[in-house]
Scaffold this active site. Structure first.
Site, short mmCIF file in Angstrom:
data_model
loop_
_atom_site.label_atom_id
_atom_site.label_comp_id
_atom_site.label_asym_id
_atom_site.label_seq_id
_atom_site.Cartn_x
_atom_site.Cartn_y
_atom_site.Cartn_z
CD GLU A 1 37.52 43.76 28.95
OE1 GLU A 1 37.61 44.41 29.50
OE2 GLU A 1 36.22 43.26 28.23
NE ARG B 1 28.19 34.72 28.61
CZ ARG B 1 29.16 35.80 28.71
NH1 ARG B 1 29.62 36.66 28.08
NH2 ARG B 1 29.89 35.79 30.06
CE LYS C 1 37.40 38.30 32.04
NZ LYS C 1 38.27 38.81 31.11
#
Length: 623
Positions: free
Chosen positions: A272, A487, A497
């Site tokens: 994103e 992850r 983020k």
């Protein structure tokens, strides 16, 4: 309670022990599958005129029930019939039959070919078993006599199974044990006591284990690791994977997909553009690009630009820079926004099929796991179509309505949002749209549009796998396969983020490239080579569990890389001149040969001058 009692009875009919029945009933899906198989078997026994009370092949039914996948259940009655007719007699035959029906899940079953593949009609006699075992024991006779019962008998059993594929496993194991005992005689006290370990042997064994671990986990590149460790599906064999849903059009869609791609592996890295990438993204980039490279495929960089509120041009540019900095070149750079029109048309199709509806619940009302169904869930199709059109045309306020999908995710979340209203300027589509699709809706459909073969993502998206497959099948479009990996997180720092942006806005850190952060921009600013970062990620291995590491592991990886790639040199940054007063009387050389890479034995060298006047750091001097 009634269902549990019935299930208990069926499992006992299969011949399972009390403990096995209790263990199996805890797994509801497996229990249901086994009960269905038992009912199929009883029906077929009745049609053959056999008494189900004298049926003793329950272990074979359990074998196929615990291994068969949902996508080939329609072929299961054929396998059950072969067991009932006593054509499939061993576990190895049953396992081979399950593998065959999975490989042919999309085809009409060829029963004669199935029988051939699972050894129907092949009789392995007791004499064959006896002769084969005797031959193998003769091969190992010397070492058997020397090591006696310390010799790994399983080695002989494994060799026997490879020679007699369709032999009864229990009988084979019994014959091996019998012949070994006949050769060696009863176990002595020495056999029963474990052999004392010699000190030197123990160290040598431990050393071997260390080497094995290094070879399997310590790959220098992700591509190398994937080639040796990754076991994902082959292109076009999507239907063989766990949980993949098969429809009447799956075979046609996969065939068309193979024609478009030519059987090429295709992956994508879909960030994103609402911030710069961090160290966790380095793992994602490596896995997606390296997987494609390992199998001569291609990987796209796809910007998931569906949230215009948080997207900026600098993030698009920064993300692409970091991907290239790590040494990867995208086959194509794509944008989810390029597909907005197609996604919108598909949303209309979902409404018409009764799979989506316009809802007026607030975000707070939709939150939580134990949600009540929306009061607008069953509103008429024409009403939802009109309201969705109004949403697109800007007739409704932000938060006044959403388009929701009629499904429940694995995590219990009901009817996820597919579209929401946002009156924001979009970086690429500008002001054309005021409704934007969500990640849950966009992700799988963009994968389908790009003919992605392996949709690789982190473990938290596992709960969305069912909606991924459901959406593609509901719209009757090609459905890729989603695979998850663990992850990567780092202790003592922030990689989210959202949290990094909060630190920047609070002026606690300067920007995304502040050296105290673990963003890729900050790591590059520190001077960390991209090759060292790639090596660090590859060294962590491939695993499905979440990984949290300490920063010093990255430092060690960087040092290892620099030790063999960065030639040593010396510099004095804040110098003080020092005169060696008795230098002339020492008789030392005026230059010294220094290795460029001290840790490499055959390293090149360079000369460093040494004379009466030398320099030291000011911090190293005290009067």
């Amino acid at each position: 309670i009634k269902r549990c009692v019935m299930a208990d009875a069926e499992l006992r009919w299969m011949g399972l022990s009390d403990s096995k029945v209790a263990e199996t009933i805890k797994n509801k899906s497996l229990t249901k599958q086994l009960v269905d198989i038992a009912n199929i078997a009883k029906e077929q026994l009745a049609s053959c005129g056999k008494n189900n009370e004298t049926f003793h092949k329950g272990s074979l039914l359990y074998n196929i029930g615990s291994k068969v996948k949902a996508q080939c259940l329609h072929h299961l009655p054929v396998v059950v019939r072969l067991i009932v007719e006593d054509k499939i007699k061993t576990d190895s035959q049953a396992t081979a039959a399950v593998s065959y029906i999975l490989a042919n899940a999309l085809k009409e079953l060829d029963v004669s070919d199935l029988e051939k593949e699972c050894g129907v009609g092949i009789v392995v006699t007791a004499d064959q078993i006896e002769d084969t075992v005797a031959s193998l024991i003769a091969t190992h006779n010397d070492i058997l006599m020397a090591e006696r019962y310390q010799f790994p008998i399983g080695k002989i059993l494994g060799e026997a199974r490879s020679k007699l594929k369709w032999a009864d496993g229990k009988y084979l194991a019994s014959e091996v044990e019998c012949q070994v005992r006949s050769l060696l005689g009863p176990k002595t006290d020495e056999d029963l006591n474990p052999k004392p370990k010699v000190k030197g042997e123990k160290k040598e064994k431990e050393k071997k284990v260390e080497v094995t671990v290094e070879e399997s986990e310590g790959a220098e590149t992700m591509e190398e690791l994937i080639k040796t460790r990754a076991t994902l599906h082959k292109v076009g064999e999507n239907y063989k994977t766990e949980g993949y849903e098969i429809t009447s059009n799956t075979q046609r869609l996969l065939k068309e997909h193979l024609q478009r791609t030519g059987g090429q592996v295709r992956t994508r890295f879909p960030p994103e553009p609402n911030g710069l990438l961090h160290i966790g993204h380095a793992k994602a980039i490596n896995i997606n690009f390296a997987y494609a490279k390992a199998f001569n495929g291609v990987c796209n960089l796809r910007f998931d630009d569906t949230n215009p509120e948080k997207e900026e041009k600098k993030f698009f540019e920064g993300i692409e820079q970091m991907v290239r900095w790590l040494g990867y070149t995208p086959a194509e750079i794509t944008y989810s926004s390029d597909n907005f029109e197609q996604l919108y048309q598909w949303a209309i199709e979902l409404i018409k099929k009764g799979h989506a509806f316009v809802c007026h619940q607030s975000v707070e009302e939709m939150r939580g796991q134990d949600q009540k169904p929306s009061p607008w869930r069953e509103r008429p199709v024409h009403e939802s179509l009109q309201l969705f059109q109004d949403m697109k045309n800007g007739k409704l306020e932000e938060g006044e309505a959403t388009l929701r999908l009629k499904l429940t995710l694995e995590e219990g979340k009901m009817d996820p949002v597919a579209y929401r209203i946002k009156y924001c300027h979009h970086e690429r589509s500008h002001d054309k749209w005021c409704i934007y699709p969500t990640y849950d809706y966009t992700h799988c459909l963009c994968d389908s549009i790009e003919d992605i073969t392996h949709s690789l993502c982190t473990k938290e998206f596992q709960s969305r796998r069912s909606s991924y497959y459901w959406l593609c099948n509901a719209l009757d479009v090609y459905c890729p396969v989603q695979w998850e990996y663990g992850r990567l997180n780092v202790n003592y720092t922030v990689v989210s983020k959202r949290k990094i942006l909060k630190l920047i806005n609070s002026k606690i850190v300067r920007d995304w490239d502040d050296p105290r952060l673990f963003t890729l921009a900050s790591l590059r600013r520190r001077g960390i080579p991209p090759e060292a970062l790639n090596s660090f990620v590859a060294g962590l291995g491939l695993t499905g569990s979440q990984m949290v590491v300490d920063p010093h592991l990255l430092d060690a990886s960087v040092r290892d890389y620099l030790n063999i790639h960065s030639p040593r040199t010396m510099a004095v940054l804040d110098p003080i001149s020092v005169i060696i007063s008795n230098y002339d009387s020492l008789g030392v050389c005026s230059s010294i040969s220094v290795p460029d890479f001290p840790s490499v034995p055959s390293s090149s060298t360079h000369s460093v001058s040494f004379g009466k006047s030398i320099y030291i750091e000011r911090d190293d001097f005290q009067s």
